[in-house]
Design a protein around this motif. Sequence first.
Motif, short mmCIF file in Angstrom:
data_model
loop_
_atom_site.label_atom_id
_atom_site.label_comp_id
_atom_site.label_asym_id
_atom_site.label_seq_id
_atom_site.Cartn_x
_atom_site.Cartn_y
_atom_site.Cartn_z
N LEU A 181 -40.47 5.87 -3.78
CA LEU A 181 -41.41 6.50 -3.74
C LEU A 181 -40.92 7.93 -3.47
CD1 LEU A 181 -43.90 4.31 -1.65
CD2 LEU A 181 -44.14 4.94 -3.80
N ALA A 182 -40.02 8.09 -2.49
CA ALA A 182 -39.42 9.36 -2.23
C ALA A 182 -38.81 10.05 -3.60
CB ALA A 182 -38.19 9.28 -1.29
N PHE A 183 -38.41 9.37 -4.66
CA PHE A 183 -38.11 10.09 -5.80
C PHE A 183 -39.09 10.17 -6.87
CE2 PHE A 183 -33.66 8.80 -4.95
CZ PHE A 183 -32.91 10.01 -5.12
N SER A 184 -40.08 9.23 -6.92
CA SER A 184 -40.97 9.44 -8.00
C SER A 184 -42.27 10.31 -7.54
CB SER A 184 -41.49 8.12 -8.31
OG SER A 184 -42.16 7.23 -7.27
N VAL A 185 -42.89 10.24 -6.49
CA VAL A 185 -44.05 10.79 -6.17
C VAL A 185 -43.76 12.47 -6.07
CG1 VAL A 185 -45.63 11.58 -4.35
CG2 VAL A 185 -45.03 9.15 -4.60
N PRO A 186 -42.73 13.04 -5.61
CA PRO A 186 -42.36 14.25 -5.57
C PRO A 186 -42.10 14.76 -7.01
CG PRO A 186 -41.09 13.68 -3.65
CD PRO A 186 -41.70 12.47 -4.62
N ALA A 187 -41.49 13.89 -7.95
CA ALA A 187 -41.12 14.23 -9.27
C ALA A 187 -42.50 14.36 -10.26
CB ALA A 187 -40.17 13.34 -9.70
N THR A 188 -43.21 13.19 -10.05
CA THR A 188 -44.58 13.25 -10.46
C THR A 188 -45.39 14.31 -10.37
OG1 THR A 188 -44.32 10.89 -10.64
CG2 THR A 188 -46.49 11.76 -11.01
N GLY A 189 -45.36 14.81 -8.91
CA GLY A 189 -46.17 15.97 -8.56
C GLY A 189 -45.46 17.24 -9.32
N VAL A 190 -44.35 17.30 -9.35
CA VAL A 190 -43.78 18.81 -9.81
C VAL A 190 -44.18 18.61 -11.55
CG1 VAL A 190 -41.55 19.67 -10.75
CG2 VAL A 190 -41.91 18.96 -8.29
N PHE A 191 -43.77 17.50 -12.13
CA PHE A 191 -44.29 17.52 -13.59
C PHE A 191 -45.63 17.91 -13.92
CE2 PHE A 191 -40.81 13.93 -14.05
CZ PHE A 191 -39.68 15.03 -14.26
N LEU A 192 -46.66 17.24 -13.19
CA LEU A 192 -48.14 17.42 -13.34
C LEU A 192 -48.41 19.03 -12.95
CD1 LEU A 192 -49.64 14.12 -11.88
CD2 LEU A 192 -49.20 14.89 -14.54
N ALA A 193 -47.55 19.44 -11.89
CA ALA A 193 -47.97 21.05 -11.57
C ALA A 193 -47.32 21.83 -12.47
CB ALA A 193 -47.38 21.30 -10.29
N VAL A 208 -43.22 4.67 -15.23
CA VAL A 208 -42.97 3.55 -15.58
C VAL A 208 -41.52 3.28 -15.06
CG1 VAL A 208 -42.39 2.40 -17.94
CG2 VAL A 208 -44.63 3.68 -17.32
N PHE A 209 -40.54 4.09 -15.46
CA PHE A 209 -39.38 3.93 -14.89
C PHE A 209 -39.11 3.01 -13.62
CE2 PHE A 209 -35.55 5.47 -12.63
CZ PHE A 209 -34.45 4.75 -13.20
N THR A 210 -39.91 3.91 -12.58
CA THR A 210 -39.92 3.28 -11.35
C THR A 210 -40.25 1.94 -11.12
OG1 THR A 210 -40.32 5.55 -10.47
CG2 THR A 210 -40.49 3.85 -9.06
N ALA A 211 -41.75 1.64 -11.76
CA ALA A 211 -42.17 0.62 -11.70
C ALA A 211 -41.19 -0.63 -12.24
CB ALA A 211 -43.56 0.42 -12.50
N THR A 212 -40.58 -0.24 -13.36
CA THR A 212 -39.74 -1.31 -14.17
C THR A 212 -38.59 -1.48 -13.20
OG1 THR A 212 -40.26 -0.45 -16.20
CG2 THR A 212 -38.24 -1.65 -16.15
N MET A 213 -37.97 -0.40 -12.63
CA MET A 213 -36.86 -0.74 -11.51
C MET A 213 -37.26 -1.74 -10.37
SD MET A 213 -34.10 0.42 -12.99
CE MET A 213 -32.99 0.13 -11.61
N MET A 214 -38.39 -1.29 -9.84
CA MET A 214 -39.00 -2.00 -8.71
C MET A 214 -39.14 -3.59 -9.26
SD MET A 214 -38.79 -0.68 -6.03
CE MET A 214 -39.30 -1.94 -5.13
N ILE A 215 -39.79 -3.82 -10.47
CA ILE A 215 -39.77 -5.02 -10.90
C ILE A 215 -38.57 -5.81 -10.91
CG2 ILE A 215 -40.46 -6.62 -12.86
CD1 ILE A 215 -42.79 -4.56 -13.22
N ALA A 216 -37.65 -5.13 -11.26
CA ALA A 216 -36.22 -5.60 -11.50
C ALA A 216 -35.65 -5.83 -10.30
CB ALA A 216 -35.18 -4.63 -12.46
N ILE A 217 -35.79 -5.06 -9.31
CA ILE A 217 -35.24 -5.10 -7.97
C ILE A 217 -35.92 -6.43 -7.14
CG2 ILE A 217 -35.44 -4.28 -5.57
CD1 ILE A 217 -34.64 -1.49 -7.02
#
Length: 685
Positions: A181-193, A208-217
């Motif tokens: 969450l710490a990596f994906s939320v700010p990154a997603t916000g930056v991309f969208l802004a 998708v990358f974050t979700a895939t990694m979490m599923i793997a984890i």
Amino acid sequence: MGRSIDSARGTTRQSGQGFWRLRGAFWRLRRAFWRLRRALRQRTSAAFVDAYVASISQRAPVLYLVILFDVVLLVCSFHATAPLGVQVFGLALLLVAGIRGQVWLPQRIMPRSIDEKRRELHRMSRVGGAFALAFMLWTIVLARYGSVEQRMLVQYVLAVTAFASMVGLAQAPRTAFNVALAFSVPATGVFLASDNADAVMLALVQVVFTATMMIAILTNHHEFVRRELTRQRLARRLARTTQESRANFRRATIDELTGGLNRRAILQRLRDELTAIGPISADTAPASTASAEALRPWLALVDLDGFKHVNDTYGHAAGDAVLRSVADRIGAQRAVLAHGRLGGDEFAILFDAVFDSAAARAACRTLSTAVRRPILFHGTRLRVLCSIGLYRLDLPDAGACLERADAALYKAKQLGDGAVVVFGQDDEAALRQRALISRQFHDSVLEDRLRLVYQPVVDTRDGRIVGAEAFARWSPDGREWQTPAMFMAMAQATGRMADVTRAVLTRALRECRPADHGMTLSINLSPRDVVRDGIADTLSEIALMAGASPADLILDVTERALIDDPRRATRQLEALRARGFRIALDDFGAGWSSLSQLRDLPLDLIKLHGALAEALPTDPGARAVVGMIVALSWQLGLDCSIKGVETAAQAEAARALGITRMQGFHFGAPDSADVMLAGLNRAVA
């Protein structure tokens, strides 16, 4: 008007459907949230905490090392363009990463207690998310001060760090989720802004990358939990198996009563010692022989004197207390390699080879003194002695060593008073001779090697021979004849006691038919005969086949024969009397005597021991004892005779006390049947 009402109803229906759809979506979202929470939950048992920490400690230091490298790389790249405050913040991240990496080093984290490890795991889920968020925000701010190439470096570093964090925290799913969450939320916000046309695609890739990694984890964590549960089950099963093996080993080797080795274990230890030291060759040089003997331990056999009295008087609990105390006192002796109970009240000890003969004997005497000390049991002071046979191991066979130690023990018991006997060369010669004779006895045809002699029993009122007692003699070669005292032990050891009894009775009835001569015939029964099942039928059959009446036979039993199993012995004697045999208590007054036996046992006759006959002329006490026994036997309706009469004075003293039936050398020595029968009508001078 109707249309308005229908329209309102349709609107209401649509609103209601929208509410229920919204409510359903809410509950689905809530269920998904709880499923995610359960999936992220880490187990808190001690075994799982150890497993989590062991796994994470192998990856976390490497992860923090990657972060250290990334921070240093970015600080060096932006040192000329980024503000000092931003660079200092990066150095602070560098310090935190170094500290956390040190905390999670395996050699630091693994020795901690379970509670400390549990707290550290909980701290990681909070610190990890906060650190990842701080690192992400720092890189976003840092990217603002860089060129296109530097921003690409930031994006590459973020991607590598995010991937490394996910992999490194695979066994800490809650921490991994916080980091994601710490990596994906700010990154997603930056991309969208941003004004980039591909921002939405980049944000989608990030999600998708974050979700895939979490599923793997989560999948990896599920497998980890499954493997760990399997490992724990196997560990518990192995622990139970180990515990059962130890319990079985203890049951197989430890005597439950005393806590020392049991018979099997002490004999195995003896065999191990013999294997370790090896045999001494007959052609070994004297100097090396002495050296080899110095390496050979001592075997001591200990037998308690007076233990049966303790058991019979105070009960088996007292006897058990004595055995435990004796075992403890044996274990407290100096230079004891091993000790254990062979059975009953007999113990075996292995003494250190450093002892010479004098030192080994002294150690045994010290033990004998220790055993003599009173043993307290419920306020009672119990006392026993111990006889000890000692033998230095110099034969490769454990059985042979035990035989020699037992021979020394037998001599010690004959000496009495807690004696200690060391097996010597003379004992070796005697043992070999006995072994030779035992083999000859075992292989001999009893009918060819047995002969009987008879001692007359005289009625002193008229001097007539009224009976005879048969004594067996056995010879290995037909020249030297051994008395029962010498060969009956061999008969018991070789299991031929029943054969001897049958052969003696058969020959006695053939050589000296009592009914034809108006006399009784006495035959001795061994202690084993007295308790042997079917003895009454066997002896009755032999008598009938010889044409004799059981009433003409007197079966002599000693008091010792009645000690080991008095109830069974009594039943057998009653069965013999029911067949018509007469029962005599032989050698009464030999030191075991209890007058209550005269009342309780199925007896017809008492034969007083020869020691009383010897004491009668000079010992008033002996006369008083004999007079009391004679009076009691009359009251009980029992006949009374005396053995071992060797002088006229002894015969006169016995006659004065009312005894009329006597036997001994004064009346005739044991001789053949022909000689004894020839003197049937001889008057006694």
